[in-house]
Structures are given as C-alpha cells and as structure tokens.
Design an enzyme around this catalytic site. Structure first.
Site, PDB file in Angstrom:
ATOM      1  N   ASN A  23       0.876  -1.173   0.000  1.00 44.32           N
ATOM      2  CA  ASN A  23       0.000   0.000   0.000  1.00 44.32           C
ATOM      3  C   ASN A  23       0.907   1.214   0.000  1.00 44.32           C
ATOM      4  O   ASN A  23       1.830   1.285   0.813  1.00 44.32           O
ATOM      5  CB  ASN A  23      -0.869   0.044   1.262  1.00 44.32           C
ATOM      6  N   HIS A  36       7.096   0.379   2.490  1.00 40.15           N
ATOM      7  CA  HIS A  36       7.049  -0.961   3.078  1.00 40.15           C
ATOM      8  C   HIS A  36       6.036  -1.824   2.344  1.00 40.15           C
ATOM      9  O   HIS A  36       5.107  -1.323   1.735  1.00 40.15           O
ATOM     10  CB  HIS A  36       6.699  -0.899   4.557  1.00 40.15           C
TER      11      HIS A  36
END
Ligand SMILES: [Zn+2]
Ligand SMILES: [Zn+2]
Length: 206
Positions: A23, A36
């Site tokens: 995301n 991440h």
C-alpha cells in the site's frame, strides 16, 4: 525477499495462499510513512484469487490455453500496452476498474515468484521500476497505489495460473480520487469514466 518468504510460508501445513502486496500513500490509508510491503499467509484462497483461478480453469477447458497467455498475446498488439519487452509486459486491461490500473506480467507462462528464473528477475526489476517512474511522472508526485501480486497457490495442480502484479492507483486526476460508492460497494460493479486505451497512451508517453 518476496520469493524467500513465499517459499517459507508455502511450506506451512495450514497455509493455502501467500499474498504479497504494498500500500502506498496516505490516500490508501497507509499508517507508516516509510516504503514498506506486506505479506499475508492465508489459511484459504482469498475470493479475488478464487475467482481468477475459476476463470482460468474455464478458459482452459474451453480453449486448452492459458487465459493470461492469450490476454498478453492480445495486448502485445499495442493500444493498451504501457511498456514491456520480450519478458515482461505492462498494460491497462480492458476490464480495468481504476483509471490508471496496470497489470504487469511475465510474457512466458510462470505461475508465481517461485517459478521465475534469473533473467525473469532481472527483467521484472527493470520493468517494475520503469512503471513506477511513469506513475510518479503522471501527476508529478508520488502516485498512491495498491500493488497486488497474484501468484499461484502453493502446491501441485495450480500450474495453470499465470503470475501477474496488479496496480490500483485511486486517482482519476491529479487531485480527484475515485471513491467506491453505490455501484462498486453495493453491487460489485465498477463504473469507470476513462478508456483503457487513453490512459495506456498517457502512461506510455511519459
Ligand atoms: Zn499463461
Ligand atoms: Zn489478478
């Protein structure tokens, strides 16, 4: 790392699916600001993948061929192609649900991260980077998106799945987002005010 974790998690007896995703951006609801990714190991095959696997099986029964191999061959022609060479191709699918949705897939039939060879890896990294650079040039800012890796479920009998990575940026324009509303949430039918051919041309030109 993606392959390593896929391999390790696939060996666990209760794991039916390893889902790698990212995301990016506040618009997506990201709570950590540094880049991440996430990897979920599900004790079931998630619904979106179930549906894809069923469609692939149906196509195979009907034609004897892989659905995505056929799709890629069609997209090589050009109007919805964003970039790609002999090994990987990125295109806006004609069934896109987001204006700038892109699917990135190996041209040769590969089921998932575990099935890629060294040359696939090299080319994957290059094409992925090129695509993300296009995304960031689109509105001159880091484009938010969900990146979903659709690989085959672990185990035998799933070789017919064709690995691909789906990108869903929520933007319709630089400052307008697409919101899921009545038709999308209540009926599961996505309404889109953009043609895949046009957004693909836009991305291709960047
Ligand atoms: Zn295939
Ligand atoms: Zn998919």
């Amino acid at each position: 790392m993606w392959r390593d974790r896929t391999d390790e998690l696939s060996r666990l007896p209760n794991v039916k699916y390893v889902y790698v995703f990212e995301n990016r951006g506040e618009e997506i609801g990201v709570t950590l600001s540094h880049p991440h990714g996430q990897i979920y190991a599900f004790p079931f095959v998630p619904p979106v993948l179930q549906r894809e696997l069923a469609a692939e099986a149906r196509h195979k029964r009907k034609t004897g061929r892989c659905l995505y191999c056929d799709l890629i061959q069609q997209e090589q022609a050009g109007v919805r192609k964003v970039l790609g060479g002999d090994r990987w191709i990125a295109f806006v699918p004609e069934f896109a649900r987001w204006p700038y949705e892109v699917h990135l897939a190996p041209v040769a039939h590969r089921g998932g991260l575990l099935d890629l060879d060294e040359q696939d890896d090299e080319s994957f990294a290059g094409t992925l980077k090129e695509l993300l650079q296009k995304y960031d040039r689109l509105f001159d800012k880091p484009l938010p998106y969900v990146m979903a890796m659709h690989q085959r479920p672990p185990g035998r009998g799933n070789a017919q799945h064709h690995f691909h990575v789906e990108f869903y940026p929520p933007n319709r324009t630089k400052d307008k987002l697409k919101y899921l509303a009545g038709s999308e949430l209540g009926a599961g039918a996505f309404i889109l005010d953009a043609r895949a051919e046009d957004t693909a041309a836009e991305l291709r030109a960047l």
